[in-house]
Scaffold this motif. Sequence first.
Motif, short mmCIF file in Angstrom:
data_model
loop_
_atom_site.label_atom_id
_atom_site.label_comp_id
_atom_site.label_asym_id
_atom_site.label_seq_id
_atom_site.Cartn_x
_atom_site.Cartn_y
_atom_site.Cartn_z
N TYR A 179 11.96 -4.05 -2.90
CA TYR A 179 10.26 -3.97 -3.04
C TYR A 179 10.12 -3.18 -3.16
CZ TYR A 179 11.30 -9.48 -2.34
OH TYR A 179 11.85 -10.49 -1.96
N VAL A 180 10.10 -1.96 -3.02
CA VAL A 180 9.42 -0.79 -3.33
C VAL A 180 9.73 -0.19 -4.36
CG1 VAL A 180 11.98 1.07 -3.50
CG2 VAL A 180 9.63 1.87 -1.90
N VAL A 181 11.06 -1.12 -5.17
CA VAL A 181 10.55 -1.15 -6.84
C VAL A 181 8.72 -1.50 -7.77
CG1 VAL A 181 10.67 -1.95 -9.18
CG2 VAL A 181 13.03 -1.71 -7.95
N GLU A 182 7.85 -2.31 -6.26
CA GLU A 182 6.74 -2.61 -7.16
C GLU A 182 6.14 -1.67 -6.66
OE1 GLU A 182 6.35 -4.84 -9.29
OE2 GLU A 182 8.36 -5.55 -8.54
N VAL A 183 6.12 -0.67 -5.47
CA VAL A 183 5.05 0.62 -4.63
C VAL A 183 5.17 1.14 -5.74
CG1 VAL A 183 5.11 1.59 -3.25
CG2 VAL A 183 5.58 -0.46 -2.33
N TYR A 204 7.26 -6.78 6.89
CA TYR A 204 5.66 -6.17 6.61
C TYR A 204 5.23 -5.60 5.13
CZ TYR A 204 6.48 -6.19 11.70
OH TYR A 204 6.98 -6.09 12.88
N VAL A 205 4.17 -6.51 5.62
CA VAL A 205 2.96 -5.74 3.91
C VAL A 205 3.68 -6.04 2.52
CG1 VAL A 205 1.73 -4.90 3.54
CG2 VAL A 205 1.87 -5.14 5.60
N ALA A 206 4.20 -7.52 1.95
CA ALA A 206 4.81 -7.12 0.50
C ALA A 206 4.12 -7.23 -0.43
CB ALA A 206 6.08 -8.62 0.58
N PRO A 207 4.60 -6.38 -1.22
CA PRO A 207 3.65 -6.13 -2.50
C PRO A 207 3.67 -7.12 -3.22
CG PRO A 207 6.19 -4.90 -2.79
CD PRO A 207 5.75 -5.58 -1.40
N HIS A 236 3.57 8.26 7.71
CA HIS A 236 3.42 6.56 7.65
C HIS A 236 2.62 5.55 7.07
CE1 HIS A 236 4.29 2.14 8.75
NE2 HIS A 236 4.47 2.65 9.78
N PHE A 237 2.35 4.71 6.29
CA PHE A 237 0.82 4.08 5.61
C PHE A 237 -0.41 4.32 5.99
CE2 PHE A 237 2.25 -0.57 5.99
CZ PHE A 237 0.28 -1.03 5.37
N TYR A 238 -0.34 5.49 5.61
CA TYR A 238 -1.79 5.86 5.09
C TYR A 238 -2.28 5.81 5.10
CZ TYR A 238 -5.01 9.78 4.39
OH TYR A 238 -5.93 10.55 4.69
N VAL A 239 -3.84 5.30 5.58
CA VAL A 239 -4.81 4.60 6.19
C VAL A 239 -6.13 5.62 5.75
CG1 VAL A 239 -3.88 2.58 5.99
CG2 VAL A 239 -5.42 4.01 8.04
N GLY A 240 -6.25 7.20 5.14
CA GLY A 240 -7.40 8.25 5.94
C GLY A 240 -7.98 8.05 4.55
N SER A 241 -9.74 8.92 4.96
CA SER A 241 -10.55 9.03 3.47
C SER A 241 -9.83 9.88 3.23
CB SER A 241 -11.43 9.39 4.08
OG SER A 241 -11.45 10.98 5.48
N GLY A 278 3.04 -2.22 0.48
CA GLY A 278 2.18 -2.60 -0.74
C GLY A 278 1.43 -3.23 -0.31
N VAL A 279 0.67 -2.80 0.74
CA VAL A 279 -0.90 -2.29 0.11
C VAL A 279 -1.60 -2.05 -0.67
CG1 VAL A 279 -1.62 -0.93 1.60
CG2 VAL A 279 -3.43 -3.09 1.75
N ILE A 280 -0.75 -0.82 -1.80
CA ILE A 280 -1.49 -0.51 -3.06
C ILE A 280 -1.69 -1.24 -4.01
CG2 ILE A 280 -0.99 1.84 -1.69
CD1 ILE A 280 0.77 2.41 -4.09
N THR A 281 -0.95 -2.72 -4.12
CA THR A 281 0.01 -3.12 -5.26
C THR A 281 -1.59 -4.40 -5.04
OG1 THR A 281 1.06 -5.05 -4.14
CG2 THR A 281 2.07 -2.68 -5.12
N PHE A 282 -2.88 -4.72 -3.86
CA PHE A 282 -3.85 -5.82 -4.45
C PHE A 282 -4.37 -5.50 -3.43
CE2 PHE A 282 -0.54 -6.51 -0.07
CZ PHE A 282 -1.42 -6.02 0.47
#
Length: 292
Positions: A258-262, A243-246, A178-183, A201-205
Amino acid sequence: MFDSHCHIQFPAFDKDRGEVIDRAHTAGVKMIAVGTQLSTSEDALAFAEKYPGEIWATVGYHPNHLSEAWHHDSKEQKVALRERFDAEAFRKLAAHPAVVGIGECGLDYYRLINNNQQLIIREKKIQKEVFLAQAEIAKEVGKPLMIHCRPRKGTDDAYEDLLAQFSILNFQFPKIVHFYVGSPAMTKKLIDAGFYFTFGGVITFLPRLAERSRVEAGSRGQYDEIINIIPLDRILAETDAPYVAPEPYRGKRNEPGYVVEVVKKLAELKKVSNEKMAEHVEKNARTVFYIA
């Protein structure tokens, strides 16, 4: 459409939870309420029972609750109560048919930044032990793992240790990070090891990779590259609400609708239509969580 990781049971939604669920329903969004310790896991299951076919639950113990640096998150708990891990209590919850996974569980090294090496070694050891205990429960009940894995900034250290844990597990069920942040390099390793990935959501901003002057391994600024690497049949969408709204809701409380925005952003990065991306994230969620 499917929000594969949210916390609709948290007190952040106590004042208007019904309206939030109604908005998700209107948007065509189903969701998985994810537990972070025993109390929030029990609450997740209660809402899954109340909204069958709309909400499912996972039950698990978050690694941050093991840390000496634990702090009370009022969005998660009304009362500052640090629970101890109780494997037998989770084992009983895990068998419930509305529970579709174990977690969120895993490794979190992000806050292990002090200079007390003995403390760091001890906390890592405890995190691994509790993660392995939950993985064994998942094996017993035949359900997937919802994994929280957060490395120290600029590294892939927690992901490396996660892979090492699976080298000693005979785990035949889906594994979702979940919430993957790897290289990018770590992404390829995890793909080869059969993992699925959720994005929020972080991928949207975040700015695109080409617009950055400096990119570190493990930073959250590489989503355009790593999402391009991951096959469509390994990608899921999440909100991690509250947390972390898009965008365009950044700075507000997040919610499952809001997953629609993701999904829109995933579609853009994968160069497919919104409809195709929505179809994939729902199909993938139903596949990995064994939801008919």
